[in-house]
Write an enzyme that holds these catalytic residues in place. Structure first.
Site, mmCIF file in Angstrom:
data_model
loop_
_atom_site.group_PDB
_atom_site.id
_atom_site.type_symbol
_atom_site.label_atom_id
_atom_site.label_comp_id
_atom_site.label_asym_id
_atom_site.label_seq_id
_atom_site.Cartn_x
_atom_site.Cartn_y
_atom_site.Cartn_z
ATOM 1 N N ARG A 290 0.814 -1.227 0.000
ATOM 2 C CA ARG A 290 0.000 0.000 0.000
ATOM 3 C C ARG A 290 0.841 1.268 0.000
ATOM 4 O O ARG A 290 0.410 2.324 0.438
ATOM 5 C CB ARG A 290 -0.958 0.057 1.186
ATOM 6 C CG ARG A 290 -2.001 -1.029 1.138
ATOM 7 C CD ARG A 290 -3.197 -0.672 1.985
ATOM 8 N NE ARG A 290 -4.095 -1.798 2.006
ATOM 9 C CZ ARG A 290 -3.932 -2.847 2.810
ATOM 10 N NH1 ARG A 290 -2.943 -2.867 3.671
ATOM 11 N NH2 ARG A 290 -4.791 -3.841 2.763
ATOM 12 N N LYS A 312 2.986 11.859 -11.129
ATOM 13 C CA LYS A 312 2.233 10.845 -11.888
ATOM 14 C C LYS A 312 3.133 9.640 -12.136
ATOM 15 O O LYS A 312 4.294 9.772 -12.484
ATOM 16 C CB LYS A 312 1.777 11.422 -13.237
ATOM 17 C CG LYS A 312 0.620 12.387 -13.102
ATOM 18 C CD LYS A 312 -0.272 12.423 -14.343
ATOM 19 C CE LYS A 312 0.388 13.037 -15.534
ATOM 20 N NZ LYS A 312 -0.519 13.095 -16.698
ATOM 21 N N LYS A 403 7.290 23.332 -15.018
ATOM 22 C CA LYS A 403 6.381 22.223 -14.711
ATOM 23 C C LYS A 403 5.952 22.296 -13.247
ATOM 24 O O LYS A 403 4.798 22.057 -12.911
ATOM 25 C CB LYS A 403 7.033 20.868 -15.036
ATOM 26 C CG LYS A 403 6.063 19.724 -14.744
ATOM 27 C CD LYS A 403 6.194 18.507 -15.596
ATOM 28 C CE LYS A 403 5.080 17.515 -15.222
ATOM 29 N NZ LYS A 403 5.226 16.219 -15.840
ATOM 30 N N GLU A 413 -4.529 17.104 -11.827
ATOM 31 C CA GLU A 413 -4.852 17.212 -13.240
ATOM 32 C C GLU A 413 -6.338 17.424 -13.506
ATOM 33 O O GLU A 413 -6.967 16.664 -14.242
ATOM 34 C CB GLU A 413 -4.362 15.942 -13.969
ATOM 35 C CG GLU A 413 -4.137 16.180 -15.443
ATOM 36 C CD GLU A 413 -3.417 15.024 -16.124
ATOM 37 O OE1 GLU A 413 -3.421 13.916 -15.591
ATOM 38 O OE2 GLU A 413 -2.846 15.267 -17.183
ATOM 39 N N ASN A 421 0.039 19.604 -21.947
ATOM 40 C CA ASN A 421 -0.228 18.768 -23.108
ATOM 41 C C ASN A 421 0.030 19.494 -24.427
ATOM 42 O O ASN A 421 -0.279 18.959 -25.490
ATOM 43 C CB ASN A 421 -1.678 18.301 -23.056
ATOM 44 C CG ASN A 421 -1.748 16.796 -22.995
ATOM 45 O OD1 ASN A 421 -0.754 16.142 -22.695
ATOM 46 N ND2 ASN A 421 -2.906 16.257 -23.298
ATOM 47 N N HIS A 428 0.791 12.568 -29.683
ATOM 48 C CA HIS A 428 0.371 11.199 -29.382
ATOM 49 C C HIS A 428 -0.211 10.514 -30.620
ATOM 50 O O HIS A 428 0.018 9.333 -30.852
ATOM 51 C CB HIS A 428 -0.659 11.186 -28.243
ATOM 52 C CG HIS A 428 -0.051 11.464 -26.900
ATOM 53 N ND1 HIS A 428 -0.713 12.160 -25.913
ATOM 54 C CD2 HIS A 428 1.169 11.161 -26.398
ATOM 55 C CE1 HIS A 428 0.079 12.263 -24.850
ATOM 56 N NE2 HIS A 428 1.223 11.663 -25.120
HETATM 57 N N1 LIG Z 1 5.032 10.381 -15.159
HETATM 58 C C1 LIG Z 1 5.007 11.418 -15.963
HETATM 59 O O1 LIG Z 1 4.522 12.481 -15.608
HETATM 60 C C2 LIG Z 1 5.637 11.292 -17.316
HETATM 61 C C3 LIG Z 1 5.824 12.430 -18.092
HETATM 62 C C4 LIG Z 1 6.449 12.289 -19.323
HETATM 63 C C5 LIG Z 1 6.846 11.044 -19.772
HETATM 64 N N2 LIG Z 1 6.623 9.950 -18.998
HETATM 65 C C6 LIG Z 1 7.024 8.622 -19.452
HETATM 66 O O2 LIG Z 1 8.444 8.605 -19.604
HETATM 67 C C7 LIG Z 1 8.769 7.596 -20.556
HETATM 68 C C8 LIG Z 1 9.832 8.132 -21.468
HETATM 69 O O3 LIG Z 1 10.966 8.448 -20.721
HETATM 70 P P1 LIG Z 1 12.434 8.476 -21.366
HETATM 71 O O4 LIG Z 1 12.395 9.259 -22.604
HETATM 72 O O5 LIG Z 1 13.340 8.851 -20.282
HETATM 73 O O6 LIG Z 1 12.608 6.971 -21.862
HETATM 74 P P2 LIG Z 1 13.395 5.697 -21.257
HETATM 75 O O7 LIG Z 1 13.262 5.615 -19.803
HETATM 76 O O8 LIG Z 1 12.921 4.562 -22.050
HETATM 77 O O9 LIG Z 1 14.904 6.009 -21.628
HETATM 78 C C9 LIG Z 1 15.293 6.037 -22.989
HETATM 79 C C10 LIG Z 1 16.461 5.080 -23.260
HETATM 80 O O10 LIG Z 1 17.654 5.647 -22.745
HETATM 81 C C11 LIG Z 1 18.295 4.736 -21.854
HETATM 82 N N3 LIG Z 1 18.946 5.571 -20.846
HETATM 83 C C12 LIG Z 1 18.358 6.273 -19.861
HETATM 84 N N4 LIG Z 1 19.256 7.010 -19.211
HETATM 85 C C13 LIG Z 1 20.452 6.775 -19.775
HETATM 86 C C14 LIG Z 1 21.770 7.267 -19.543
HETATM 87 N N5 LIG Z 1 22.002 8.210 -18.632
HETATM 88 N N6 LIG Z 1 22.767 6.781 -20.302
HETATM 89 C C15 LIG Z 1 22.514 5.872 -21.281
HETATM 90 N N7 LIG Z 1 21.298 5.407 -21.568
HETATM 91 C C16 LIG Z 1 20.271 5.848 -20.824
HETATM 92 C C17 LIG Z 1 17.188 3.864 -21.354
HETATM 93 O O11 LIG Z 1 17.696 2.627 -20.921
HETATM 94 C C18 LIG Z 1 16.312 3.743 -22.579
HETATM 95 O O12 LIG Z 1 16.827 2.755 -23.423
HETATM 96 C C19 LIG Z 1 7.485 7.222 -21.249
HETATM 97 O O13 LIG Z 1 7.086 5.966 -20.801
HETATM 98 C C20 LIG Z 1 6.503 8.274 -20.806
HETATM 99 O O14 LIG Z 1 5.181 7.792 -20.740
HETATM 100 C C21 LIG Z 1 6.026 10.052 -17.779
#
Ligand SMILES: NC(=O)c1ccc[n+]([C@@H]2O[C@H](COP(=O)([O-])OP(=O)(O)OC[C@H]3O[C@@H](n4cnc5c(N)ncnc54)[C@H](O)[C@@H]3O)[C@@H](O)[C@H]2O)c1
Ligand SMILES: [Zn+2]
Length: 544
Positions: A290, A312, A403, A413, A421, A428
């Protein structure tokens, strides 16, 4: 090795010289004021140099002094108000030590220099003129770490700088939420201190992915209490990297591993990775027993400026992205810019799309920085280039503040948060119709361009804004044109299935101007199609 230099910059009247002198005394260093040095060498006042040989000669003398001081160490250097605005001077001196930009309000500046009235021609025009000049230079100064001097004596400002030097390059942003608040620390070499900074004194476990773990997990230092108890290390749970693994199977697997490791309600999860790791580990932290504590250590630019702020968390279902999730606030967010040095360039560039978004939403200075500075970089440079790391840290800090301000106003939200957005209704749909062959950041870039075109079509912004948005995105290495294979009609249909739809109507975030956005849900289909057509055409710079 001799100590680094400490460099002070900032507008006239912010107290660079008096603070610098105090600081040098406190640190037991030699003090150099570049204006004083130039005057002493030239044997005449700056006003005389300007009058007799022109401003360009003075700038030449400044450049000579900057190059010379860059060859020395252990100094406190107060620079002329514009010296560090020259990129070559900034590169030379910025490589030799931390740079602080002293800031003050126009009223303070006028009050401080009024004693010198006459010698300071820029001040003719008083507060209004100072405010104008400050605004003009805001983006140029914003790359440096700011120290507010308002209402403070020079000794107090010097104390603040001494404290900042002791802590190292880091800045803290506080984020309030309905039940409490947490800090976001942006800086260098934060990972080793995560346990101490987060005040973790119980069991902990790191959740990371298969890419990030091998690169960075070992940098997290075991706290001394674990050492005393004879534990060899911090348990590390590694998930496969990438969005396809942001699912329920991984979550179940992590629950099993947490139970096996005996993590109880006093445990803390340290999420080390990009947005995928943050979303998964956050969701696990929200639901396991939890809810247990978690700390976010984002390692992508996107995760630092976007995913880690706002509470989020979520995972994907086969039916769509982020369909299951929870609001869960972290205990602390540590954005260590050093981790970005290993990020693939394409991931770094993709993250810049969200920085652009934040500039467009609420920060014209951030936006101007993206125009002025060259961010088409190889992230590996971050490992060696301290000035670049500093520039990136202040850029990230500004983007996070945007942000932060939005989510504080609307934690769950229900209103204002919709502006985040911007570009995403289009983005998207582009991701989805491309079968996720287009990276999120790239789709957002196209989406931002489309949103700007839509705003212009609806006469909500000036006709030239879409072009400016496209130019900035292209300069950063981001695409703004939708590939011809993606049919505008299919994109429009895909937008209809976006989960952010309100009462059956499509909502769009539109621009009046940079830093001025609003939401409309009565946009006619014909206008949306026109915007999609506009970004589907081959652009002026031949991008496909
Ligand atoms: N919670 C929220 O408010 C929110 C907001 C925006 C996006 N997101 C989510 O975030 C995700 C995208 O995040 P992202 O772009 O960070 O993608 P990711 O976490 O997939 O990272 C991208 C790639 O880079 C690699 N990587 C990460 N850090 C690294 C580093 N320092 N050195 C080498 N490689 C590295 C990862 O292993 C992965 O292969 C999506 O799932 C999206 O839905 C969430
Ligand atoms: Zn996004």
């Amino acid at each position: 090795m001799a100590a680094e230099n400490v460099i002070l910059t900032g507008f006239m009247g912010t107290g660079k010289t008096t603070t610098g002198r105090r600081l040098a005394e406190r640190l037991g260093r030699e003090f150099v004021d570049t204006d004083e040095l130039i005057v002493a060498r030239a044997g005449r006042s700056i006003a005389d140099i300007f009058r007799e040989e022109g401003e360009s000669r003075f700038r030449e003398l400044e450049a000579q002094v900057a190059a010379e001081l860059a060859g020395r160490r252990g100094l406190v250097i107060a620079t002329g108000g514009r010296l560090m605005l020259d990129p070559d001077n900034a590169a030379a001196l910025g490589a030799t030590g931390p740079v602080f930009c002293l800031t003050a309000s126009p009223a303070d500046i006028v009050a401080r220099v009024s004693a010198d009235e006459g010698k300071r021609p820029l001040l003719a025009g008083g507060e209004e003129r100072v405010a104008f000049l400050l605004q003009q230079r805001a983006a140029a100064y914003a790359r440096f770490r700011a120290i507010d001097t308002g209402g403070k004596m020079a000794a107090a400002v010097a104390d603040e700088i001494v404290a900042a030097l002791a802590l190292g390059p880091r800045e803290t942003i506080s984020v309030r939420h309905p039940s409490d608040s947490y800090d976001v620390v942006v800086g260098e070499n934060l990972l080793p201190d995560v346990c101490a900074l987060a005040g973790i004194d119980g069991p902990m476990v790191v959740i990371t992915d298969s890419e990030v773990g091998p690169l960075h997990a070992a940098r997290i230092q075991k706290p001394s209490f674990l050492e005393k108890l004879g534990f060899s290390g911090i348990p590390t749970l590694t998930m496969p990297a990438g969005e396809p693994h942001k699912n329920l199977d991984i979550v179940r697997d992590l629950y099993d591993q947490l139970l096996a490791a005996g993590v109880g309600r006093d445990g803390t999860i340290i999420a080390l990775g990009g947005g995928v790791v943050g979303d998964v580990a956050g969701f696990v932290a929200a639901t396991y027993l939890r809810g247990i504590d978690f700390v976010l250590c984002p390692t992508t630019l996107l995760a630092m400026v976007d995913a880690s702020i706002g509470g989020k968390t979520g995972i994907d279902l086969p039916q769509g992205k982020n369909l299951v999730g929870a609001f869960k606030q972290p205990r602390l967010v540590l954005a260590d810019v050093m981790t970005l040095a290993t990020l693939p360039t394409a991931e770094f560039t993709a993250g810049l799309a969200e920085v652009v978004k934040h500039g467009l939403i609420a920060d014209p200075v951030l936006w101007q920085r993206l125009l002025l500075e060259d961010w088409r970089i190889d992230p590996r440079r971050l490992a060696e280039d301290r000035l670049l790391r500093g520039d990136l840290a202040t850029l990230i800090t500004r983007a996070i503040r945007v942000k932060r301000d939005v989510v504080e106003e609307d934690p769950f939200e229900t209103g204002r948060r919709a502006v985040l957005n911007l570009g995403h209704t289009f983005g998207h749909a582009i991701e989805q119709v491309s079968g996720y062959a287009i990276r999120h950041g790239e789709a957002v870039a196209m989406g931002l361009a489309a949103a700007a075109h839509l705003s212009a079509t609806l006469e909500e912004c000036r006709p030239s804004l879409p072009l400016l948005v496209e130019v900035i995105l292209n300069d950063l290495g981001l695409p703004t044109r939708i590939p011809p294979a993606l049919d505008p009609a299919a994109l429009y249909a895909a937008m209809g299935s976006d989960k952010k739809k309100r009462a059956g109507r499509l909502r769009f975030v539109l621009l009046h101007d940079v830093g001025d956005v609003f939401v409309r849900d009565d946009v006619p289909e014909v206008a949306v199609m026109a915007a999609l057509e506009a970004v589907s055409r081959t652009s002026i710079n031949n991008q496909q």
